[in-house]
Design a protein around this motif. Structure first.
Motif, PDB file in Angstrom:
ATOM      1  N   PHE A  85     109.613 -90.184  69.546  1.00 20.47           N
ATOM      2  CA  PHE A  85     109.676 -88.867  70.170  1.00 20.47           C
ATOM      3  C   PHE A  85     111.057 -88.650  70.765  1.00 20.47           C
ATOM      4  CE2 PHE A  85     109.536 -86.139  73.857  1.00 20.47           C
ATOM      5  CZ  PHE A  85     108.784 -85.059  73.432  1.00 20.47           C
ATOM      6  N   MET A  88     114.071 -82.605  73.292  1.00 21.09           N
ATOM      7  CA  MET A  88     115.097 -81.644  72.890  1.00 21.09           C
ATOM      8  C   MET A  88     115.966 -81.247  74.071  1.00 21.09           C
ATOM      9  SD  MET A  88     112.287 -79.540  70.753  1.00 21.09           S
ATOM     10  CE  MET A  88     113.153 -78.072  70.198  1.00 21.09           C
ATOM     11  N   LEU A 117     108.927 -87.027  66.202  1.00 25.01           N
ATOM     12  CA  LEU A 117     108.416 -85.834  66.868  1.00 25.01           C
ATOM     13  C   LEU A 117     109.488 -85.299  67.812  1.00 25.01           C
ATOM     14  CD1 LEU A 117     104.811 -87.047  67.723  1.00 25.01           C
ATOM     15  CD2 LEU A 117     105.679 -86.001  65.625  1.00 25.01           C
ATOM     16  N   GLN A 118     109.518 -83.984  67.923  1.00 22.74           N
ATOM     17  CA  GLN A 118     110.448 -83.361  68.847  1.00 22.74           C
ATOM     18  C   GLN A 118     109.694 -82.494  69.827  1.00 22.74           C
ATOM     19  OE1 GLN A 118     114.392 -81.851  67.152  1.00 22.74           O
ATOM     20  NE2 GLN A 118     112.963 -81.732  65.460  1.00 22.74           N
ATOM     21  N   GLY A 119     110.195 -82.445  71.049  1.00 22.91           N
ATOM     22  CA  GLY A 119     109.564 -81.618  72.057  1.00 22.91           C
ATOM     23  C   GLY A 119     110.256 -81.799  73.388  1.00 22.91           C
ATOM     24  N   ILE A 120     109.467 -81.664  74.442  1.00 24.20           N
ATOM     25  CA  ILE A 120     110.013 -81.790  75.797  1.00 24.20           C
ATOM     26  C   ILE A 120     109.279 -82.920  76.514  1.00 24.20           C
ATOM     27  CG2 ILE A 120     110.468 -80.587  77.964  1.00 24.20           C
ATOM     28  CD1 ILE A 120     111.926 -79.297  75.719  1.00 24.20           C
ATOM     29  N   CYS A 121     110.050 -83.815  77.121  1.00 28.17           N
ATOM     30  CA  CYS A 121     109.443 -84.930  77.842  1.00 28.17           C
ATOM     31  C   CYS A 121     108.991 -84.489  79.237  1.00 28.17           C
ATOM     32  CB  CYS A 121     110.408 -86.103  77.936  1.00 28.17           C
ATOM     33  SG  CYS A 121     111.696 -85.931  79.179  1.00 28.17           S
ATOM     34  N   ASN A 122     108.189 -85.329  79.843  1.00 28.63           N
ATOM     35  CA  ASN A 122     107.572 -84.997  81.131  1.00 28.63           C
ATOM     36  C   ASN A 122     108.608 -84.654  82.198  1.00 28.63           C
ATOM     37  OD1 ASN A 122     105.113 -84.534  82.196  1.00 28.63           O
ATOM     38  ND2 ASN A 122     104.731 -86.631  82.863  1.00 28.63           N
ATOM     39  N   ILE A 125     109.956 -81.200  81.549  1.00 25.85           N
ATOM     40  CA  ILE A 125     109.007 -80.103  81.787  1.00 25.85           C
ATOM     41  C   ILE A 125     109.060 -79.695  83.250  1.00 25.85           C
ATOM     42  CG2 ILE A 125     106.562 -79.452  81.891  1.00 25.85           C
ATOM     43  CD1 ILE A 125     106.079 -81.204  79.457  1.00 25.85           C
TER      44      ILE A 125
ATOM     45  N   ASN B 107     101.921 -86.843  78.333  1.00 24.98           N
ATOM     46  CA  ASN B 107     103.180 -86.661  79.077  1.00 24.98           C
ATOM     47  C   ASN B 107     104.300 -86.005  78.282  1.00 24.98           C
ATOM     48  OD1 ASN B 107     102.124 -87.870  81.380  1.00 24.98           O
ATOM     49  ND2 ASN B 107     102.736 -89.902  80.700  1.00 24.98           N
ATOM     50  N   ARG B 108     103.962 -85.406  77.154  1.00 31.72           N
ATOM     51  CA  ARG B 108     104.999 -84.769  76.364  1.00 31.72           C
ATOM     52  C   ARG B 108     104.450 -83.537  75.666  1.00 31.72           C
ATOM     53  NH1 ARG B 108     105.169 -90.122  75.758  1.00 31.72           N
ATOM     54  NH2 ARG B 108     107.128 -91.208  76.190  1.00 31.72           N
ATOM     55  N   GLU B 109     105.328 -82.556  75.486  1.00 30.16           N
ATOM     56  CA  GLU B 109     104.933 -81.371  74.729  1.00 30.16           C
ATOM     57  C   GLU B 109     105.634 -81.428  73.379  1.00 30.16           C
ATOM     58  OE1 GLU B 109     104.476 -76.581  75.635  1.00 30.16           O
ATOM     59  OE2 GLU B 109     105.202 -77.975  77.152  1.00 30.16           O
ATOM     60  N   VAL B 110     104.841 -81.566  72.317  1.00 31.53           N
ATOM     61  CA  VAL B 110     105.420 -81.721  70.982  1.00 31.53           C
ATOM     62  C   VAL B 110     105.544 -80.361  70.309  1.00 31.53           C
ATOM     63  CG1 VAL B 110     105.089 -82.705  68.694  1.00 31.53           C
ATOM     64  CG2 VAL B 110     104.545 -84.066  70.725  1.00 31.53           C
ATOM     65  N   PHE B 111     106.731 -80.071  69.788  1.00 29.58           N
ATOM     66  CA  PHE B 111     106.968 -78.792  69.134  1.00 29.58           C
ATOM     67  C   PHE B 111     107.049 -78.905  67.615  1.00 29.58           C
ATOM     68  CE2 PHE B 111     109.066 -77.452  73.296  1.00 29.58           C
ATOM     69  CZ  PHE B 111     107.900 -76.851  73.743  1.00 29.58           C
TER      70      PHE B 111
END
Ligand SMILES: [Mn+2]
Ligand SMILES: [Mn+2]
Ligand SMILES: [Zn+2]
Ligand SMILES: [Zn+2]
Lengths: 128, 128
Positions: A85, A88, A117-122, A125, B107-111
């Motif tokens: 993960f 971004m 996987l791409q996204g935003i970590c805790n 956020i 704990n993560r938001e995956v996009f």
DNA sequence: AATTTATTACAACTTAGTTGCAATAACAAA
DNA sequence: TTTGTTATTGCAACTAAGTTGTAATAAATT
């Protein structure tokens, strides 16, 4: 061939992964040890640690090489495959201890999978 | 910005993907059009075709950029995300029209997800 | 046909990683 | 401890893939 001699660079790199739960890019390690070791040395030691089943490597979305600690691997093979993960926002990269089921693919024999996987970590956020 | 003018390079590249069901690497395209177009032109046209939702791109196991036709995408966004398969024998790369379910990651938001499978393609299984 | 400006070729550059090789330093043997 | 062997290192040079700046060219509109 893997690690044969416990040199300073080997110890320093191992130590860096001991104190860090996530993945670290080769570039970042070269920066960190800039004053102590040549980049060629960093690349070569990482490569050997991977051969030994101590670290594993993967590419991020930009094609940059990252390394992280292995779990239950050896020189005989890397067994713990898992997704990675990348945040971004902060760019941090982690190993994800989850199973992703790959469906049967017709007309092909699948041996391995790379999942990023791409996204935003805790942490990112929270700081919106 | 996407494609504005139907130039020769745009038509040639579009045509190349028309006649090819699989993915094609930027490097391969630069080779194919070596005598007709500069590599900068190839890179820039591919980039614009991706902006327009006509092609999509991804990196292979070596960090090399590949392109393939989109299906139902537009300049507003790329919707058809799917895994890709690279044959370890012949090197060919294909889009896989399958769904891979990604479990909830704590704990993560995956996009988004990039999935690259490796194995042996049908043609290469036969020629053992 | 003239005008506008998106597109192109070219050369120069960047970035990440690799290679060859002489000097150095682990480490085992004496 | 000293010596000998050779794995490891630093350095410089190189490679490969892709990017950038810019003047010249060519689509497309007037
Ligand atoms: Mn991992
Ligand atoms: Mn695809
Ligand atoms: Zn983050
Ligand atoms: Zn094949």
């Amino acid at each position: 061939m893997g690690i044969v001699r416990k040199t300073k660079s080997v110890e320093a790199l191992l130590n860096e992964f001991q104190n860090n739960s996530g993945a670290i890019s080769a570039i970042e390690l070269i920066k960190r040890f800039n004053s102590q070791f040549n980049k060629t040395t960093v690349y070569r030691v990482l490569d050997k640690l991977e051969d030994d089943g101590i670290l594993h490597s993967f590419l991020d979305i930009k094609g940059i090489k990252w390394y992280a600690k292995c779990n239950g691997c050896s020189a005989n093979g890397h067994l713990d495959t898992h997704p990675h993960f990348q945040c971004m926002d902060c760019g941090n990269v982690d190993c994800l201890p989850v199973e992703v089921h790959i469906p049967k693919i017709s007309n092909r024999e699948v041996f391995s999978s790379q999942i990023l996987l791409q996204g935003i970590c805790n942490r990112c956020i929270g700081s919106s």
